[in-house]
Design a protein around this motif. Sequence first.
Motif, PDB file in Angstrom:
ATOM      1  N   ALA A 173      64.314  89.999  85.017  1.00 18.89           N
ATOM      2  CA  ALA A 173      64.251  91.438  84.769  1.00 18.89           C
ATOM      3  C   ALA A 173      65.647  92.009  84.583  1.00 18.89           C
ATOM      4  CB  ALA A 173      63.534  92.141  85.923  1.00 18.89           C
ATOM      5  N   GLY A 174      66.600  91.543  85.386  1.00 20.79           N
ATOM      6  CA  GLY A 174      67.969  92.013  85.239  1.00 20.79           C
ATOM      7  C   GLY A 174      68.555  91.649  83.895  1.00 20.79           C
ATOM      8  N   ARG A 175      68.282  90.437  83.428  1.00 21.78           N
ATOM      9  CA  ARG A 175      68.823  90.010  82.141  1.00 21.78           C
ATOM     10  C   ARG A 175      68.191  90.750  80.969  1.00 21.78           C
ATOM     11  NH1 ARG A 175      69.016  83.538  82.579  1.00 21.78           N
ATOM     12  NH2 ARG A 175      69.359  83.729  80.323  1.00 21.78           N
ATOM     13  N   LEU A 176      66.920  91.134  81.105  1.00 23.08           N
ATOM     14  CA  LEU A 176      66.253  91.868  80.034  1.00 23.08           C
ATOM     15  C   LEU A 176      66.424  93.379  80.155  1.00 23.08           C
ATOM     16  CD1 LEU A 176      62.866  89.961  79.581  1.00 23.08           C
ATOM     17  CD2 LEU A 176      65.016  89.634  78.349  1.00 23.08           C
ATOM     18  N   GLY A 177      66.939  93.826  81.292  1.00 23.19           N
ATOM     19  CA  GLY A 177      67.096  95.268  81.489  1.00 23.19           C
ATOM     20  C   GLY A 177      65.800  95.970  81.798  1.00 23.19           C
ATOM     21  N   ILE A 178      64.883  95.265  82.479  1.00 26.86           N
ATOM     22  CA  ILE A 178      63.614  95.849  82.897  1.00 26.86           C
ATOM     23  C   ILE A 178      63.693  96.106  84.402  1.00 26.86           C
ATOM     24  CG2 ILE A 178      61.129  95.465  83.134  1.00 26.86           C
ATOM     25  CD1 ILE A 178      61.267  93.644  80.703  1.00 26.86           C
ATOM     26  N   PRO A 179      63.382  97.311  84.869  1.00 22.34           N
ATOM     27  CA  PRO A 179      63.410  97.557  86.313  1.00 22.34           C
ATOM     28  C   PRO A 179      62.462  96.615  87.053  1.00 22.34           C
ATOM     29  CG  PRO A 179      63.284  99.633  85.107  1.00 22.34           C
ATOM     30  CD  PRO A 179      63.083  98.542  84.098  1.00 22.34           C
ATOM     31  N   SER A 180      62.966  96.021  88.143  1.00 25.76           N
ATOM     32  CA  SER A 180      62.134  95.112  88.931  1.00 25.76           C
ATOM     33  C   SER A 180      61.128  95.896  89.762  1.00 25.76           C
ATOM     34  CB  SER A 180      63.011  94.272  89.868  1.00 25.76           C
ATOM     35  OG  SER A 180      63.850  93.401  89.149  1.00 25.76           O
TER      36      SER A 180
ATOM     37  N   LEU B 266      51.414  86.521  87.177  1.00 26.09           N
ATOM     38  CA  LEU B 266      52.040  87.832  87.290  1.00 26.09           C
ATOM     39  C   LEU B 266      52.806  88.106  86.003  1.00 26.09           C
ATOM     40  CD1 LEU B 266      53.411  90.325  88.618  1.00 26.09           C
ATOM     41  CD2 LEU B 266      54.962  88.728  89.766  1.00 26.09           C
ATOM     42  N   ILE B 267      52.460  89.186  85.319  1.00 23.22           N
ATOM     43  CA  ILE B 267      53.127  89.565  84.074  1.00 23.22           C
ATOM     44  C   ILE B 267      53.802  90.910  84.289  1.00 23.22           C
ATOM     45  CG2 ILE B 267      52.853  90.071  81.617  1.00 23.22           C
ATOM     46  CD1 ILE B 267      50.283  88.404  81.669  1.00 23.22           C
ATOM     47  N   LEU B 268      55.065  90.985  83.912  1.00 27.33           N
ATOM     48  CA  LEU B 268      55.818  92.233  83.967  1.00 27.33           C
ATOM     49  C   LEU B 268      56.272  92.564  82.556  1.00 27.33           C
ATOM     50  CD1 LEU B 268      57.254  94.443  85.746  1.00 27.33           C
ATOM     51  CD2 LEU B 268      59.267  92.940  85.692  1.00 27.33           C
ATOM     52  N   THR B 269      55.797  93.691  81.998  1.00 34.56           N
ATOM     53  CA  THR B 269      56.239  94.101  80.673  1.00 34.56           C
ATOM     54  C   THR B 269      57.128  95.339  80.787  1.00 34.56           C
ATOM     55  OG1 THR B 269      54.544  95.732  80.044  1.00 34.56           O
ATOM     56  CG2 THR B 269      53.942  93.400  79.886  1.00 34.56           C
ATOM     57  N   ARG B 270      57.829  95.649  79.716  1.00 39.71           N
ATOM     58  CA  ARG B 270      58.658  96.851  79.710  1.00 39.71           C
ATOM     59  C   ARG B 270      57.801  98.119  79.644  1.00 39.71           C
ATOM     60  NH1 ARG B 270      64.193  96.707  78.585  1.00 39.71           N
ATOM     61  NH2 ARG B 270      63.905  94.714  77.512  1.00 39.71           N
ATOM     62  N   GLY B 271      56.524  97.947  79.372  1.00 43.81           N
ATOM     63  CA  GLY B 271      55.624  99.092  79.306  1.00 43.81           C
ATOM     64  C   GLY B 271      55.463  99.606  77.884  1.00 43.81           C
ATOM     65  N   ARG B 272      54.973 100.810  77.765  1.00 46.85           N
ATOM     66  CA  ARG B 272      54.686 101.371  76.446  1.00 46.85           C
ATOM     67  C   ARG B 272      55.982 101.726  75.730  1.00 46.85           C
ATOM     68  NH1 ARG B 272      52.671 106.159  74.889  1.00 46.85           N
ATOM     69  NH2 ARG B 272      50.547 105.481  75.364  1.00 46.85           N
ATOM     70  N   GLY B 273      55.928 101.749  74.423  1.00 46.01           N
ATOM     71  CA  GLY B 273      57.078 102.122  73.608  1.00 46.01           C
ATOM     72  C   GLY B 273      56.639 102.470  72.210  1.00 46.01           C
ATOM     73  N   GLY B 274      57.482 103.171  71.504  1.00 45.45           N
ATOM     74  CA  GLY B 274      57.158 103.542  70.128  1.00 45.45           C
ATOM     75  C   GLY B 274      57.418 102.407  69.166  1.00 45.45           C
ATOM     76  N   ARG B 275      57.308 102.714  67.898  1.00 43.22           N
ATOM     77  CA  ARG B 275      57.534 101.702  66.874  1.00 43.22           C
ATOM     78  C   ARG B 275      59.024 101.331  66.831  1.00 43.22           C
ATOM     79  NH1 ARG B 275      59.216 101.135  61.799  1.00 43.22           N
ATOM     80  NH2 ARG B 275      58.200  99.576  60.485  1.00 43.22           N
TER      81      ARG B 275
ATOM     82  N   ARG C  36      63.997  98.737  69.347  1.00 42.22           N
ATOM     83  CA  ARG C  36      64.829  99.354  70.381  1.00 42.22           C
ATOM     84  C   ARG C  36      63.966  99.824  71.554  1.00 42.22           C
ATOM     85  NH1 ARG C  36      69.887 101.418  70.990  1.00 42.22           N
ATOM     86  NH2 ARG C  36      70.101 103.100  72.506  1.00 42.22           N
ATOM     87  N   PRO C  37      64.288  99.378  72.758  1.00 39.91           N
ATOM     88  CA  PRO C  37      63.469  99.760  73.911  1.00 39.91           C
ATOM     89  C   PRO C  37      63.737 101.190  74.345  1.00 39.91           C
ATOM     90  CG  PRO C  37      65.313  98.401  74.621  1.00 39.91           C
ATOM     91  CD  PRO C  37      65.352  98.411  73.120  1.00 39.91           C
ATOM     92  N   PRO C  38      62.806 101.799  75.059  1.00 34.13           N
ATOM     93  CA  PRO C  38      63.027 103.163  75.550  1.00 34.13           C
ATOM     94  C   PRO C  38      64.168 103.193  76.557  1.00 34.13           C
ATOM     95  CG  PRO C  38      61.044 102.227  76.518  1.00 34.13           C
ATOM     96  CD  PRO C  38      61.488 101.275  75.451  1.00 34.13           C
ATOM     97  N   ASP C  39      64.859 104.330  76.625  1.00 35.72           N
ATOM     98  CA  ASP C  39      65.977 104.453  77.554  1.00 35.72           C
ATOM     99  C   ASP C  39      65.522 104.414  79.009  1.00 35.72           C
ATOM    100  OD1 ASP C  39      67.795 104.663  75.471  1.00 35.72           O
ATOM    101  OD2 ASP C  39      67.606 106.854  75.350  1.00 35.72           O
ATOM    102  N   SER C  40      64.344 104.912  79.282  1.00 32.82           N
ATOM    103  CA  SER C  40      63.815 104.933  80.652  1.00 32.82           C
ATOM    104  C   SER C  40      62.445 104.259  80.652  1.00 32.82           C
ATOM    105  CB  SER C  40      63.712 106.365  81.170  1.00 32.82           C
ATOM    106  OG  SER C  40      64.979 106.997  81.195  1.00 32.82           O
ATOM    107  N   PRO C  41      62.411 102.928  80.657  1.00 29.69           N
ATOM    108  CA  PRO C  41      61.127 102.237  80.573  1.00 29.69           C
ATOM    109  C   PRO C  41      60.289 102.433  81.830  1.00 29.69           C
ATOM    110  CG  PRO C  41      62.892 100.682  81.035  1.00 29.69           C
ATOM    111  CD  PRO C  41      63.553 101.994  80.735  1.00 29.69           C
TER     112      PRO C  41
END
Length: 274
Positions: free
Chosen positions: A51-58, A82-91, A94-99
Amino acid sequence: MRVLVDGRGQDLLEVVDRGLQYGDGLFETIRLRDERPCQWQRHLDRLACGAGRLGIPSPDPKSLAAEIADAAHGLDDGVLKLILTRGRGGRGYRPPDSPQPRRILLTYPLPLDPLGSWEEGVSVRYCRTPASINPALAGIKHLNRLDSVLGSREWSDPTIAEGLMLDPSGGVVGGTRTNLFLWDGRRLLTPPVDRSGIAGTRRALTMDLAAQSGLDCVESRLEPADLSLARGLFLTNAIVGIWPVRELAGHSFDLTRLPWSLLDAVRQAAQTPG
């Protein structure tokens, strides 16, 4: 199978979830015993590292542990994914600033092992599909596992338990779902995971227990020629624990030459809750 999404019993996922759209996430496959995860701290540590390497909050460890206890209730022997995704996002990539990460838990019964693998060893082949090299993603269990998907499609013989994958230069990376160890009679050798492959939890357990027993375990580039000269080989992952290799691509191995005291210790620790 039971499914929890963000702690709630449901099996629906938004089509705009970035895990579905781009494989933007991580997963852990965890052995359950007596309703509890085995080697849980190792899985949690690897999840946090990825999660740290991908920039996803643990996820919060205490909340996650409570959800796992709920999902595993009543399952004496089983498998938790156990699956952890970055969550929803637009097209767009580029990931959302606050996932807002999404947690997905799936439980399954423990699969039967029809191959007599622990006592008799397993038969293994090589895959034609190469394993990708990407130091930015190597070691972590990200959701992009198409190398293993394609490698696993290459055989249908039920007597073959696993396929070993090579990198584009011919170095052995590991199995489609396992880590590889070579025993040369004095020490263990295992491929590094800094450019390709996965830093398996049972790989780490094996290396730790080897060190505790006074056996050297070295990360080293291995090629098929090295494997054919080995005194023995074995594979590890979270569900099977350890598979001694009886045969690789037509070459037979004498299982009695493996360091069985270590293999026994790893097998027992691998299926111990906690």
